[in-house]
Design an enzyme around this catalytic site. Structure first.
Site, PDB file in Angstrom:
ATOM      1  N   LYS A  63       0.816  -1.209   0.000  1.00  0.00           N
ATOM      2  CA  LYS A  63       0.000   0.000   0.000  1.00  0.00           C
ATOM      3  C   LYS A  63       0.859   1.273   0.000  1.00  0.00           C
ATOM      4  CE  LYS A  63      -4.001  -2.272   0.618  1.00  0.00           C
ATOM      5  NZ  LYS A  63      -3.597  -3.667   0.683  1.00  0.00           N
TER       6      LYS A  63
HETATM    7  C1  LIG Z   1      -4.244  -4.856   0.299  1.00  0.00           C
HETATM    8  C2  LIG Z   1      -3.435  -6.078   0.253  1.00  0.00           C
HETATM    9  C3  LIG Z   1      -3.695  -7.092  -0.690  1.00  0.00           C
HETATM   10  C4  LIG Z   1      -4.854  -7.016  -1.652  1.00  0.00           C
HETATM   11  O1  LIG Z   1      -4.675  -6.018  -2.634  1.00  0.00           O
HETATM   12  P1  LIG Z   1      -5.939  -5.464  -3.435  1.00  0.00           P
HETATM   13  O2  LIG Z   1      -5.412  -4.341  -4.256  1.00  0.00           O
HETATM   14  O3  LIG Z   1      -6.928  -5.025  -2.418  1.00  0.00           O
HETATM   15  O4  LIG Z   1      -6.451  -6.600  -4.265  1.00  0.00           O
HETATM   16  C5  LIG Z   1      -2.855  -8.179  -0.716  1.00  0.00           C
HETATM   17  N1  LIG Z   1      -1.828  -8.298   0.164  1.00  0.00           N
HETATM   18  C6  LIG Z   1      -1.564  -7.343   1.069  1.00  0.00           C
HETATM   19  C7  LIG Z   1      -0.431  -7.556   2.008  1.00  0.00           C
HETATM   20  C8  LIG Z   1      -2.338  -6.207   1.144  1.00  0.00           C
HETATM   21  O5  LIG Z   1      -2.066  -5.255   2.050  1.00  0.00           O
END
Ligand SMILES: *Cc1c(COP(=O)(O)O)cnc(C)c1O
Length: 495
Positions: free
Chosen positions: A112
């Site tokens: 993120k």
């Molecule tokens: C948010 C997240 C995901 C999922 O990603 P999306 O874009 O919501 O599909 C997978 N792994 C981790 C560690 C995340 O923080």
């Protein structure tokens, strides 16, 4: 060329990129989409050898066409700096023949950070461009990682407030500690007594409440979103897929033009959609493998054409993927019906009233590049163990779901093309489950004992993001029912 943005549900059209970023979600509840997906104006060969920042510019300039070169470059420089623990920003690691695209080298050690370290810059520039004088209130629902990354990005950014809702008991201990110890006078966190979908639905509801919008306005506030429904999240994420391909080319791992596959551990469908955008922009990507955990609503969708969220919500050791309503799928739905906003609205209405919808055969064939798979707890843990024992390479529980599904994909299809696996979090963020997987002794101990043990076993230093929460004081203790989220927002903002 100027790119404008429109709602997937038809209620808003002709917005500039900065306006779409400021709004986050369209008035009609739809998501903003560019009127077209631009094509890269440089070849992959030209992009090979460029830095992360240079690549990000080449990608983002094509979407954010109302940003000047200077504005965009300064956003990029501010975001991708020494907050990351490597100059490469995103690291490609080869293990067991696959390329793990490590997206967790930012300040909160999950992918993120790739978008949320730049979103506050994009948001502030957008506010200035559009003469916004209100304070911007960022509302975020989080399954664990978005909340922390968004707060880290927006903490003490002038003209902004950030409020995060997370599911109590639905995130890892490290994730929770990271959030409740967050500094910054403009940050607030509330645990809701519900799951991630409740939090996300609550946030969307607040966005749709016109009465509340008026009250906010009276007090000098306006809302925006840091969730991946904001196009300002999606666009920066496209960059690392372009960068990864160019890196493979630069390192002589692939031939120019060679097609590679991508596997993405998926929750809200944002990350994998970014990979799809990269493909549409001209990156030679073949299949996009969508990996789910036991909340396998997307697997079922790709297998049957029916999206059905009516099922038990399962808590897993990959909590950031414990999601039954994958918001960003709406963008693919919209594309797959030829940008038919009426059709998209109809399906999304069915989802909220009946809990499900089905797409047409035509739409399904449009999505033929996607392949859905899922992996359970045991299977994921065994991949963590075998990768660690076989190559000494340690992955987290989310990446493990992707690695497991990637193996299934190869077995079932025989497609042996090279594979980029999105590695979305540091194993230290989910130390208990990871240690359990490699040594059978991770649960039921003090969190930081586990962290130290994991570091000793793996020979990987404990990331600063984990070290700093060992002793950090808890600053946020709010809890509420999903129905009271709006009230919480008002209270936090002081009206
Ligand atoms: C948010 C997240 C995901 C999922 O990603 P999306 O874009 O919501 O599909 C997978 N792994 C981790 C560690 C995340 O923080």
């Amino acid at each position: 060329m100027n790119i404008t943005y429109q709602s997937t549900r038809g209620g808003e059209t002709g917005l500039t990129a900065s306006q779409a970023i400021l709004k986050g979600l369209a008035c009609d509840g739809g998501l903003f989409m560019p009127a077209e997906i631009p094509v890269l104006d440089k070849t992959m060969k030209e992009l090979a050898g460029k830095t992360y920042q240079e690549t990000a510019y080449e990608v983002m300039k094509l979407f954010l066409t109302d940003f000047t070169e200077e504005e965009l470059k300064s956003c990029i420089a501010g975001a991708y700096d020494s907050k990351f623990d490597t100059e490469e920003i995103a690291v490609l690691a080869k293990a067991d023949g696959d390329y793990y695209l490590e997206l967790y080298h930012g300040s909160t050690i999950a992918f993120k950070d790739m978008a949320l370290s730049i979103l506050p810059y994009l948001m502030t520039v957008s506010a200035k461009k559009n003469g916004v004088s209100n304070e911007i209130v960022i509302l975020a629902a989080t399954s664990g990682d978005t909340g922390k990354a968004a707060m880290a990005g927006f903490a003490d950014v002038p003209g902004t407030r950030i409020i995060v809702f997370y599911p109590k008991g639905g995130v890892s201990r490290i994730q929770e500690l990271q959030m409740v110890t967050q500094k910054g006078e403009n940050t607030a966190v509330a645990a809701i007594h519900g799951n991630f979908d409740d939090a996300q639905t609550g946030v969307k509801k607040i966005f749709g409440d016109k009465e509340f919008e008026k009250r906010l306005q009276e007090h000098g506030f306006q809302l925006s979103s840091a969730n991946s429904i904001n196009i300002g999240r999606l666009v920066p994420q496209v960059a690392y897929y372009v960068y990864a391909y160019a890196k493979l080319l630069e390192n002589g791992e692939i031939e120019d033009g060679e097609t590679v596959n991508v596997t993405v551990p998926t929750g809200n469908f944002g990350n994998i959609l970014a990979a799809y955008f990269a493909k549409r922009m001209g990156v030679p990507i073949g299949r996009l493998i969508c990996a789910s955990n036991e909340n396998k609503v997307l697997y079922d969708f790709f297998a049957t054409g029916t999206y059905d969220r009516e099922r038990p919500f399962i808590l897993t050791s990959s909590p950031s993927m414990d999601i039954l309503i994958s918001s960003n799928l709406e963008r693919l739905i919209y594309l797959s019906c030829g940008c038919d906003t009426e059709k998209t609205s109809e399906l999304m209405k069915a989802l909220s009233s009946q809990g499900k919808y089905s797409v047409t055969e035509e739409m399904r064939s449009y999505m033929g590049d996607f392949w859905g798979g899922y992996a359970g707890e045991e299977e994921s843990a065994s991949v963590i163990r075998s990768l660690f024992e076989g190559c000494g390479y340690l992955i987290d529980t989310h990446t493990a779901v992707a690695a497991a599904v990637c193996r299934q994909y190869r077995e079932q299809t025989g497609d042996g093309r090279k594979m980029i696996i999105a590695s979305t979090a540091s194993p230290f963020k989910f130390s208990g489950s990871v240690l359990e997987a490699i040594s059978g002794s991770g649960e039921k101990r003090d969190e930081f004992e586990i962290v130290d043990e994991l570091s000793r076993l793996s020979g990987v230093a404990v990331p600063a993001a984990v070290d700093e929460i060992r002793t950090a004081p808890v600053r946020h203790t709010r809890e509420c029912e999903p129905a009271d989220m709006e009230k919480q927002v008002a209270e936090i903002l002081g009206f």
